[in-house]
Design an enzyme around this catalytic site. Structure first.
Site, PDB file in Angstrom:
ATOM      1  NE  ARG A   1      35.097 -22.955  94.877  1.00  0.00           N
ATOM      2  CZ  ARG A   1      35.529 -22.599  93.665  1.00  0.00           C
ATOM      3  NH1 ARG A   1      36.942 -22.496  93.642  1.00  0.00           N
ATOM      4  NH2 ARG A   1      34.987 -22.874  92.547  1.00  0.00           N
TER       5      ARG A   1
ATOM      6  CB  THR B   1      38.596 -14.536  90.628  1.00  0.00           C
ATOM      7  OG1 THR B   1      38.114 -14.678  91.877  1.00  0.00           O
ATOM      8  CG2 THR B   1      37.905 -13.528  89.777  1.00  0.00           C
TER       9      THR B   1
ATOM     10  CD  GLU C   1      37.599 -11.800  95.696  1.00  0.00           C
ATOM     11  OE1 GLU C   1      38.541 -11.678  96.669  1.00  0.00           O
ATOM     12  OE2 GLU C   1      37.643 -12.509  94.701  1.00  0.00           O
TER      13      GLU C   1
ATOM     14  CG  HIS D   1      35.396 -14.685  96.552  1.00  0.00           C
ATOM     15  ND1 HIS D   1      35.890 -15.144  95.335  1.00  0.00           N
ATOM     16  CD2 HIS D   1      34.134 -14.572  96.315  1.00  0.00           C
ATOM     17  CE1 HIS D   1      35.085 -15.419  94.484  1.00  0.00           C
ATOM     18  NE2 HIS D   1      33.704 -14.908  94.944  1.00  0.00           N
TER      19      HIS D   1
ATOM     20  NE  ARG E   1      35.450 -18.966  94.810  1.00  0.00           N
ATOM     21  CZ  ARG E   1      35.580 -18.777  93.180  1.00  0.00           C
ATOM     22  NH1 ARG E   1      34.401 -19.117  92.477  1.00  0.00           N
ATOM     23  NH2 ARG E   1      36.503 -18.557  92.643  1.00  0.00           N
TER      24      ARG E   1
ATOM     25  CD  GLU F   1      41.672  -6.502  93.801  1.00  0.00           C
ATOM     26  OE1 GLU F   1      40.585  -6.395  94.662  1.00  0.00           O
ATOM     27  OE2 GLU F   1      42.323  -7.606  93.741  1.00  0.00           O
TER      28      GLU F   1
ATOM     29  CG  HIS G   1      44.136 -13.246  90.877  1.00  0.00           C
ATOM     30  ND1 HIS G   1      44.761 -14.283  90.196  1.00  0.00           N
ATOM     31  CD2 HIS G   1      42.895 -13.525  91.409  1.00  0.00           C
ATOM     32  CE1 HIS G   1      43.795 -15.337  90.714  1.00  0.00           C
ATOM     33  NE2 HIS G   1      42.848 -14.870  90.998  1.00  0.00           N
TER      34      HIS G   1
ATOM     35  CG  HIS H   1      43.463 -20.053  99.796  1.00  0.00           C
ATOM     36  ND1 HIS H   1      42.477 -20.974  99.024  1.00  0.00           N
ATOM     37  CD2 HIS H   1      43.648 -19.191  98.893  1.00  0.00           C
ATOM     38  CE1 HIS H   1      42.258 -20.409  97.868  1.00  0.00           C
ATOM     39  NE2 HIS H   1      42.881 -19.307  97.763  1.00  0.00           N
TER      40      HIS H   1
ATOM     41  CG  ASN I   1      41.689 -13.711  99.836  1.00  0.00           C
ATOM     42  OD1 ASN I   1      41.289 -14.605 100.391  1.00  0.00           O
ATOM     43  ND2 ASN I   1      40.682 -13.286  98.775  1.00  0.00           N
TER      44      ASN I   1
HETATM   45  N1  PXP Z   1      41.839  -9.916  94.307  1.00  0.00           N
HETATM   46  C1  PXP Z   1      40.647 -10.882  93.517  1.00  0.00           C
HETATM   47  C2  PXP Z   1      39.693  -9.924  93.010  1.00  0.00           C
HETATM   48  C3  PXP Z   1      40.687 -12.054  93.797  1.00  0.00           C
HETATM   49  O1  PXP Z   1      39.494 -12.824  93.249  1.00  0.00           O
HETATM   50  C4  PXP Z   1      41.736 -12.891  94.505  1.00  0.00           C
HETATM   51  C5  PXP Z   1      41.544 -14.438  94.718  1.00  0.00           C
HETATM   52  O2  PXP Z   1      40.638 -14.703  95.529  1.00  0.00           O
HETATM   53  C6  PXP Z   1      42.941 -12.163  94.904  1.00  0.00           C
HETATM   54  C7  PXP Z   1      42.818 -10.776  95.029  1.00  0.00           C
HETATM   55  C8  PXP Z   1      43.995 -12.902  95.638  1.00  0.00           C
HETATM   56  O3  PXP Z   1      44.638 -13.757  95.016  1.00  0.00           O
HETATM   57  P1  PXP Z   1      45.809 -14.690  95.360  1.00  0.00           P
HETATM   58  O4  PXP Z   1      44.959 -15.638  96.304  1.00  0.00           O
HETATM   59  O5  PXP Z   1      46.063 -15.213  94.061  1.00  0.00           O
HETATM   60  O6  PXP Z   1      46.634 -13.743  96.193  1.00  0.00           O
END
Ligand code: PXP
Length: 237
Positions: free
Chosen positions: A48, A100, A69, A42, A44, A150, A190, A9, A6
């Site tokens: 953001r 999330t 996402e 994601h 949003r 997931e 997550h 960030h 992901n």
């Molecule tokens: N899976 C989902 C559905 C999420 O919302 C997130 C956060 O964007 C992640 C995985 C990844 O989480 P993390 O950034 O804590 O690794």
């Protein structure tokens, strides 16, 4: 176990200055070259971090699997149907949250989510539902016809005392087994990082993990290529 990266960030850092650097598209290319099996972003409602341009550019350059996402709102569904990612992961979204905060309540929104799943399937887009590791949610997800669930690992990741960590792992394992029995593909994500990932790799029904924050944080110091490879090492060993 596959790794989906992901890259939200990377965009968070860009948005800190509102410019064009660093570009999440570059991160996606490097993550794929290092061995990631998919790229997650994601979009949003408040934009953001990831914005509309990012999703379009990622659709063009991602060669593994683009997982968008998203919250199941009319606006974002319209964009997703137009961009046609390989996969959408439906998540609950609150404006004030930092990330999330939990899984979808599929059990209470089964009819609506079934319609959403059908809409994406009609366009050949696979659907994953992000849910709590609970049998009621797994069973409701299976009834929507989604392809993947997931499992939310955030409560496990936040657990501090050993008994609680073990209890959360049992919840995840039971939910993964239940989902596999239902014929669903199981993924998890997550709050996962290099030090809490290994026990998740022992749950064989989980085919893929989705990791963002900790991997991008690691990449700040060691670079994207090495960061992805460090995570792959844990998944392969
Ligand atoms: N899976 C989902 C559905 C999420 O919302 C997130 C956060 O964007 C992640 C995985 C990844 O989480 P993390 O950034 O804590 O690794």
């Amino acid at each position: 176990m596959r790794l989906a990266v992901n890259i939200d960030h990377v965009a968070t850092i860009r948005e800190a200055r509102g410019g064009i650097e660093p570009d999440p598209v570059h991160a996606a290319v490097l993550a794929e070259l290092a061995g990631a099996a998919g790229i997650v972003c994601h979009l949003r409602e408040d934009r953001r971090h990831i914005n509309d341009r990012d999703v379009r550019a990622l659709r063009d350059i991602v060669t593994t699997k683009l997982d968008l996402e998203m919250a199941a709102t009319t606006e974002i569904i319209t964009i997703a149907l137009e961009i046609e990612p390989d996969l959408v992961t439906i998540v609950p979204e609150k404006r004030q949250e930092l990330t999330t905060e939990g899984g979808l309540n599929v059990a209470d929104n089964e009819v609506f989510l079934t319609e959403v799943v059908d809409m994406f399937h009609d366009r050949g887009i696979a659907v994953s539902l992000f849910i709590e590791p609970e049998s009621t949610q797994v069973e409701a997800a299976a009834r929507t016809g989604c392809d993947i669930i997931e499992l939310h690992t955030g409560t496990y990741a936040n657990a501090r005392v050993p008994g609680e960590v073990d209890r959360q792992l049992v919840r995840i394992r039971n939910a993964a087994e239940r989902a596999a029995d239902e014929g669903l593909v199981v993924t998890a994500g997550h709050g996962l990082h290099l030090r809490n990932l290994e026990p998740i790799t022992k749950i064989h029904q989980i085919e893929e993990v989705s990791i963002g924050h900790a991997l991008i944080a690691h990449a700040l110091f060691v670079g994207m290529d090495r960061a992805v490879r460090d995570y792959l090492d844990v998944l392969r060993n």
